[in-house]
Design an enzyme around this catalytic site. Sequence first.
Site, mmCIF file in Angstrom:
data_model
loop_
_atom_site.group_PDB
_atom_site.id
_atom_site.type_symbol
_atom_site.label_atom_id
_atom_site.label_comp_id
_atom_site.label_asym_id
_atom_site.label_seq_id
_atom_site.Cartn_x
_atom_site.Cartn_y
_atom_site.Cartn_z
ATOM 1 N N ASN A 17 0.837 -1.204 0.000
ATOM 2 C CA ASN A 17 0.000 0.000 0.000
ATOM 3 C C ASN A 17 0.872 1.255 0.000
ATOM 4 O O ASN A 17 0.550 2.238 -0.673
ATOM 5 C CB ASN A 17 -0.953 0.003 1.198
ATOM 6 C CG ASN A 17 -2.187 -0.837 0.941
ATOM 7 O OD1 ASN A 17 -3.073 -0.436 0.200
ATOM 8 N ND2 ASN A 17 -2.228 -2.033 1.516
ATOM 9 N N ARG A 93 -0.193 -2.820 14.891
ATOM 10 C CA ARG A 93 -0.246 -2.536 16.317
ATOM 11 C C ARG A 93 -1.604 -1.961 16.653
ATOM 12 O O ARG A 93 -2.180 -1.218 15.857
ATOM 13 C CB ARG A 93 0.807 -1.481 16.705
ATOM 14 C CG ARG A 93 2.206 -1.837 16.358
ATOM 15 C CD ARG A 93 3.149 -1.967 17.499
ATOM 16 N NE ARG A 93 2.847 -1.280 18.720
ATOM 17 C CZ ARG A 93 3.084 -1.826 19.922
ATOM 18 N NH1 ARG A 93 3.565 -3.044 20.029
ATOM 19 N NH2 ARG A 93 2.826 -1.142 21.027
ATOM 20 N N LEU A 95 -3.483 0.731 18.602
ATOM 21 C CA LEU A 95 -3.055 2.047 19.089
ATOM 22 C C LEU A 95 -3.801 2.418 20.364
ATOM 23 O O LEU A 95 -4.981 2.097 20.525
ATOM 24 C CB LEU A 95 -3.327 3.116 18.025
ATOM 25 C CG LEU A 95 -2.779 2.855 16.629
ATOM 26 C CD1 LEU A 95 -3.093 4.042 15.715
ATOM 27 C CD2 LEU A 95 -1.285 2.589 16.651
ATOM 28 N N ASN A 109 -6.673 4.515 8.046
ATOM 29 C CA ASN A 109 -6.255 3.104 8.009
ATOM 30 C C ASN A 109 -6.892 2.451 6.783
ATOM 31 O O ASN A 109 -7.930 2.901 6.289
ATOM 32 C CB ASN A 109 -6.712 2.386 9.277
ATOM 33 C CG ASN A 109 -6.218 0.949 9.341
ATOM 34 O OD1 ASN A 109 -5.086 0.657 8.964
ATOM 35 N ND2 ASN A 109 -7.065 0.041 9.802
ATOM 36 N N HIS A 111 -8.259 -1.366 5.622
ATOM 37 C CA HIS A 111 -8.582 -2.659 6.234
ATOM 38 C C HIS A 111 -9.121 -3.601 5.162
ATOM 39 O O HIS A 111 -9.964 -3.198 4.349
ATOM 40 C CB HIS A 111 -9.615 -2.471 7.349
ATOM 41 C CG HIS A 111 -9.918 -3.741 8.072
ATOM 42 N ND1 HIS A 111 -9.064 -4.282 9.001
ATOM 43 C CD2 HIS A 111 -10.967 -4.601 7.968
ATOM 44 C CE1 HIS A 111 -9.579 -5.419 9.449
ATOM 45 N NE2 HIS A 111 -10.725 -5.639 8.843
ATOM 46 N N SER A 138 -11.696 -1.447 2.848
ATOM 47 C CA SER A 138 -12.244 -0.175 3.330
ATOM 48 C C SER A 138 -11.110 0.757 3.747
ATOM 49 O O SER A 138 -10.198 0.346 4.460
ATOM 50 C CB SER A 138 -13.121 -0.395 4.567
ATOM 51 O OG SER A 138 -14.093 -1.395 4.360
ATOM 52 N N LEU A 146 -11.263 -0.308 17.414
ATOM 53 C CA LEU A 146 -10.410 -1.014 16.451
ATOM 54 C C LEU A 146 -11.172 -1.327 15.160
ATOM 55 O O LEU A 146 -12.221 -1.980 15.200
ATOM 56 C CB LEU A 146 -9.902 -2.324 17.082
ATOM 57 C CG LEU A 146 -9.003 -3.178 16.177
ATOM 58 C CD1 LEU A 146 -7.667 -2.503 15.933
ATOM 59 C CD2 LEU A 146 -8.821 -4.571 16.756
ATOM 60 N N ASP A 147 -10.632 -0.844 14.048
ATOM 61 C CA ASP A 147 -11.251 -1.023 12.721
ATOM 62 C C ASP A 147 -12.702 -0.519 12.701
ATOM 63 O O ASP A 147 -13.520 -0.987 11.909
ATOM 64 C CB ASP A 147 -11.216 -2.500 12.284
ATOM 65 C CG ASP A 147 -9.795 -3.029 12.162
ATOM 66 O OD1 ASP A 147 -8.903 -2.239 11.814
ATOM 67 O OD2 ASP A 147 -9.585 -4.225 12.425
ATOM 68 N N GLN A 175 -7.420 -3.893 -5.014
ATOM 69 C CA GLN A 175 -8.389 -2.813 -4.779
ATOM 70 C C GLN A 175 -7.899 -1.841 -3.708
ATOM 71 O O GLN A 175 -8.144 -0.638 -3.790
ATOM 72 C CB GLN A 175 -9.753 -3.390 -4.380
ATOM 73 C CG GLN A 175 -10.405 -4.216 -5.455
ATOM 74 C CD GLN A 175 -10.656 -3.407 -6.718
ATOM 75 O OE1 GLN A 175 -11.069 -2.244 -6.659
ATOM 76 N NE2 GLN A 175 -10.393 -4.002 -7.866
HETATM 77 C C1 GRF Z 1 -3.214 -4.910 3.909
HETATM 78 O O1 GRF Z 1 -4.038 -6.005 3.617
HETATM 79 C C2 GRF Z 1 -3.971 -3.912 4.729
HETATM 80 O O2 GRF Z 1 -5.334 -3.860 4.417
HETATM 81 C C3 GRF Z 1 -3.797 -4.426 6.126
HETATM 82 O O3 GRF Z 1 -2.472 -4.900 6.160
HETATM 83 C C4 GRF Z 1 -2.078 -5.272 4.844
HETATM 84 C C5 GRF Z 1 -0.828 -4.507 4.525
HETATM 85 O O4 GRF Z 1 -0.253 -4.896 3.315
HETATM 86 N N1 GRF Z 1 -4.076 -3.396 7.090
HETATM 87 P P1 GRF Z 1 0.973 -4.087 2.719
HETATM 88 O O5 GRF Z 1 2.061 -4.060 3.786
HETATM 89 O O6 GRF Z 1 0.491 -2.711 2.369
HETATM 90 O O7 GRF Z 1 1.406 -4.867 1.518
#
Ligand code: GRF
Length: 219
Positions: A17, A93, A95, A109, A111, A138, A146-147, A175
């Site tokens: 990401n 982690r 938080l 974040n 998820h 999302s 959390l989330d 995605q």
């Molecule tokens: C992703 O699936 C993200 O949604 C989740 O942790 C993963 C991180 O993947 N929170 P990367 O390190 O960005 O490849």
Amino acid sequence: MTARLPLVVLISGSGSNLQAIIDAASADLPVDIRAVISNKSDAYGLERARQAGIETRVLSHRDFSDRDSYDLALGDLIDEYQPGLVILAGFMRILTPALVSRFHGRMFNIHPSLLPKFRGLHTHQRAIEEGETIHGASAHFVTEELDGGPIILQARVPVLAEDTPDTLAARVLTQEHIIYPAAIRMFAEGSLRLEGERVHHNGQPLAAPIILNPEVLAQ
Ligand code: GRF
């Protein structure tokens, strides 16, 4: 030209990401990634940051006796870079409320589920086990739950009969790499903000998350 929004990105692992955000920033996403911070020194995402000439910092939770002192130090480290937005990108982690409130309204974040479904870990396996025919990702503001923070953008993927958690994760990740830069763009361009616990887009409260590909329907 709009000023670039300063970002700090927090990672623990692969950083795909992060890579999507780096790539978008070198195209036309108006952000300046000031630093990438990891709690793990061997996170591959640190290498991606170095390759892109971005400053990296490691703050290991193992050097702290408790969560409160780690999060205090982490908040101070983040603040060194004066970010307008803090991006959690696979930062593994939980938080503390103190850290979350310090960056209220300016921490995102990503998820790997269609929240509020499947908070926490092993989302792909759980989606398969529960017989979901549609799954996704999302991007949301971070709050103490959390989330559970207000959702900005979602993207859907179909769950196929032959899917394993890995094949489904790969489809979802593709995605994630689209919606995360898109959510950051909305914030950077000033069309998005958090008011209390409510996402406002173009000055209006969002009644529901924006779905990037609503044409993907549950079977
Ligand atoms: C992703 O699936 C993200 O949604 C989740 O942790 C993963 C991180 O993947 N929170 P990367 O390190 O960005 O490849």
